[in-house]
Design a protein around this motif. Structure first.
Motif, PDB file in Angstrom:
ATOM      1  N   ILE A  44     -14.944  -3.037   0.572  1.00  0.00           N
ATOM      2  CA  ILE A  44     -13.940  -2.089   1.051  1.00  0.00           C
ATOM      3  C   ILE A  44     -12.559  -2.612   0.669  1.00  0.00           C
ATOM      4  O   ILE A  44     -12.185  -3.718   1.049  1.00  0.00           O
ATOM      5  CB  ILE A  44     -14.034  -1.896   2.581  1.00  0.00           C
ATOM      6  CG1 ILE A  44     -15.428  -1.361   2.952  1.00  0.00           C
ATOM      7  CG2 ILE A  44     -12.946  -0.938   3.070  1.00  0.00           C
ATOM      8  CD1 ILE A  44     -15.689  -1.318   4.449  1.00  0.00           C
ATOM      9  N   VAL A  45     -11.834  -1.814  -0.099  1.00  0.00           N
ATOM     10  CA  VAL A  45     -10.503  -2.215  -0.579  1.00  0.00           C
ATOM     11  C   VAL A  45      -9.489  -1.170  -0.123  1.00  0.00           C
ATOM     12  O   VAL A  45      -9.642   0.016  -0.417  1.00  0.00           O
ATOM     13  CB  VAL A  45     -10.468  -2.354  -2.116  1.00  0.00           C
ATOM     14  CG1 VAL A  45      -9.088  -2.813  -2.571  1.00  0.00           C
ATOM     15  CG2 VAL A  45     -11.547  -3.309  -2.598  1.00  0.00           C
ATOM     16  N   ILE A  46      -8.471  -1.621   0.563  1.00  0.00           N
ATOM     17  CA  ILE A  46      -7.436  -0.726   1.090  1.00  0.00           C
ATOM     18  C   ILE A  46      -6.083  -1.138   0.527  1.00  0.00           C
ATOM     19  O   ILE A  46      -5.695  -2.306   0.625  1.00  0.00           O
ATOM     20  CB  ILE A  46      -7.398  -0.772   2.631  1.00  0.00           C
ATOM     21  CG1 ILE A  46      -8.760  -0.345   3.191  1.00  0.00           C
ATOM     22  CG2 ILE A  46      -6.282   0.126   3.177  1.00  0.00           C
ATOM     23  CD1 ILE A  46      -8.937  -0.640   4.649  1.00  0.00           C
ATOM     24  N   VAL A  47      -5.360  -0.205  -0.053  1.00  0.00           N
ATOM     25  CA  VAL A  47      -4.021  -0.465  -0.592  1.00  0.00           C
ATOM     26  C   VAL A  47      -3.003   0.172   0.343  1.00  0.00           C
ATOM     27  O   VAL A  47      -3.121   1.346   0.697  1.00  0.00           O
ATOM     28  CB  VAL A  47      -3.864   0.106  -2.021  1.00  0.00           C
ATOM     29  CG1 VAL A  47      -2.469  -0.172  -2.555  1.00  0.00           C
ATOM     30  CG2 VAL A  47      -4.919  -0.489  -2.944  1.00  0.00           C
ATOM     31  N   SER A  48      -2.008  -0.605   0.738  1.00  0.00           N
ATOM     32  CA  SER A  48      -0.984  -0.114   1.665  1.00  0.00           C
ATOM     33  C   SER A  48      -0.148   0.994   1.026  1.00  0.00           C
ATOM     34  O   SER A  48      -0.128   1.154  -0.195  1.00  0.00           O
ATOM     35  CB  SER A  48      -0.075  -1.265   2.107  1.00  0.00           C
ATOM     36  OG  SER A  48       0.605  -1.809   0.992  1.00  0.00           O
ATOM     37  N   GLY A  49       0.556   1.734   1.860  1.00  0.00           N
ATOM     38  CA  GLY A  49       1.337   2.878   1.394  1.00  0.00           C
ATOM     39  C   GLY A  49       2.358   2.540   0.329  1.00  0.00           C
ATOM     40  O   GLY A  49       2.585   3.324  -0.600  1.00  0.00           O
ATOM     41  N   ASP A  50       2.990   1.363   0.427  1.00  0.00           N
ATOM     42  CA  ASP A  50       3.999   0.973  -0.561  1.00  0.00           C
ATOM     43  C   ASP A  50       3.381   0.319  -1.792  1.00  0.00           C
ATOM     44  O   ASP A  50       4.087  -0.009  -2.752  1.00  0.00           O
ATOM     45  CB  ASP A  50       5.036   0.041   0.074  1.00  0.00           C
ATOM     46  CG  ASP A  50       4.412  -1.200   0.722  1.00  0.00           C
ATOM     47  OD1 ASP A  50       3.225  -1.500   0.456  1.00  0.00           O
ATOM     48  OD2 ASP A  50       5.116  -1.869   1.514  1.00  0.00           O
TER      49      ASP A  50
END
Length: 259
Positions: A44-50
């Motif tokens: 599971i890979v999550i990239v922040s909004g910025d």
């Protein structure tokens, strides 16, 4: 007897999805259970909004924890293992011109089909009302062209209405203004703005709406970078629609008074 290895590959794209943390947990749990079945773990890979921070985890519980960032740009949920007869990947992007998609493939054809349809059912339930229309407009040139023409006409009509209403008000209080040089200059500038609005305004409106409604809109405790554009959407659209509405209403009133 000849040995035959069957391989099945299934994939699906979605127009627009609205997903909260509970939806993400359910999708991740399906992949996690699949990984456990074959002695592996999900990725599971999550990239922040910025886009400055990337979080990686192996647990679906992360989506229900306080560690989950509030502003998210994209999420990848997948499983792949060298000796496993199946792999899957779910891409959920809040970036315009990207897409939300599911890809499942492998030699265990029955499990591939079962997992694919289970994941698809979960995401289909989160599609927005205009999802199919948006998907068609982005994937097919003719549909995209027609939509751009509609936006162009809308912007041009708004600019025309703005000048028309203003000039009609001036004419009402100064009937001689019609024959003045200033009036002719304003009319020329008005038509020039209408032409510019038709050729450039449609593209501007289209891009803004795509920023407001990305492939995936995160909801609940989480959000996406497009929330700032959606915040001012009503104001932006009002600037386009109000002049048209005012012009139409005033024209109807004037016609009714002449009868």
């Amino acid at each position: 007897m000849t040995e035959v290895i069957r391989h099945k590959a299934l994939n699906s794209e979605f127009g627009r999805l609205q997903i909260n943390e509970n939806d993400l947990f359910r999708v991740a749990k399906i992949v996690e259970n699949l990984a456990i079945k074959y002695g592996g773990q999900p990725e599971i890979v999550i990239v922040s909004g910025d886009g400055e921070e990337t979080l990686r985890t192996k647990s679906s519980e992360f989506f229900l924890s306080n560690q989950l960032p509030q502003d998210i740009r994209s999420i990848l949920i997948g499983f792949s293992k060298y000796d496993a007869p199946i792999s899957c990947k779910i891409n959920l992007s809040a970036i315009p011109k990207r897409s939300a998609s599911i890809d499942v493939d492998g030699t265990d054809t029955a499990t591939v089909a079962a997992i694919f349809h289970e994941l698809k059912r979960e995401l289909k339930a989160r599609e927005t009302g205009m999802s199919k229309f948006t998907f068609l407009s982005e994937k097919y040139f003719v549909a995209d062209l027609l939509l751009h023409i509609f936006y162009s006409i809308l912007v041009a009509a708004s600019i025309y209405s703005l000048f028309d209403v203003t000039l009609n008000i001036i004419y009402k209080y100064n009937s001689n203004f019609k024959n003045s040089t200033l009036c002719k200059s304003i009319i020329f500038i008005g038509w020039l703005c209408v032409v510019i609005g038709f050729f450039g305004g449609g593209l501007t409106l289209s891009n803004y709406l795509k920023k407001c409604f990305p492939p995936v809109e995160f909801a609940g405790r989480i959000s996406d970078p497009s929330k700032y554009h959606r915040k001012y959407l009503l104001i932006f659209v009002s600037f386009i629609l109000v002049p048209i509405v005012v012009n139409v209403v005033s024209a109807l009133i004037m016609n009714a008074m002449k009868r």
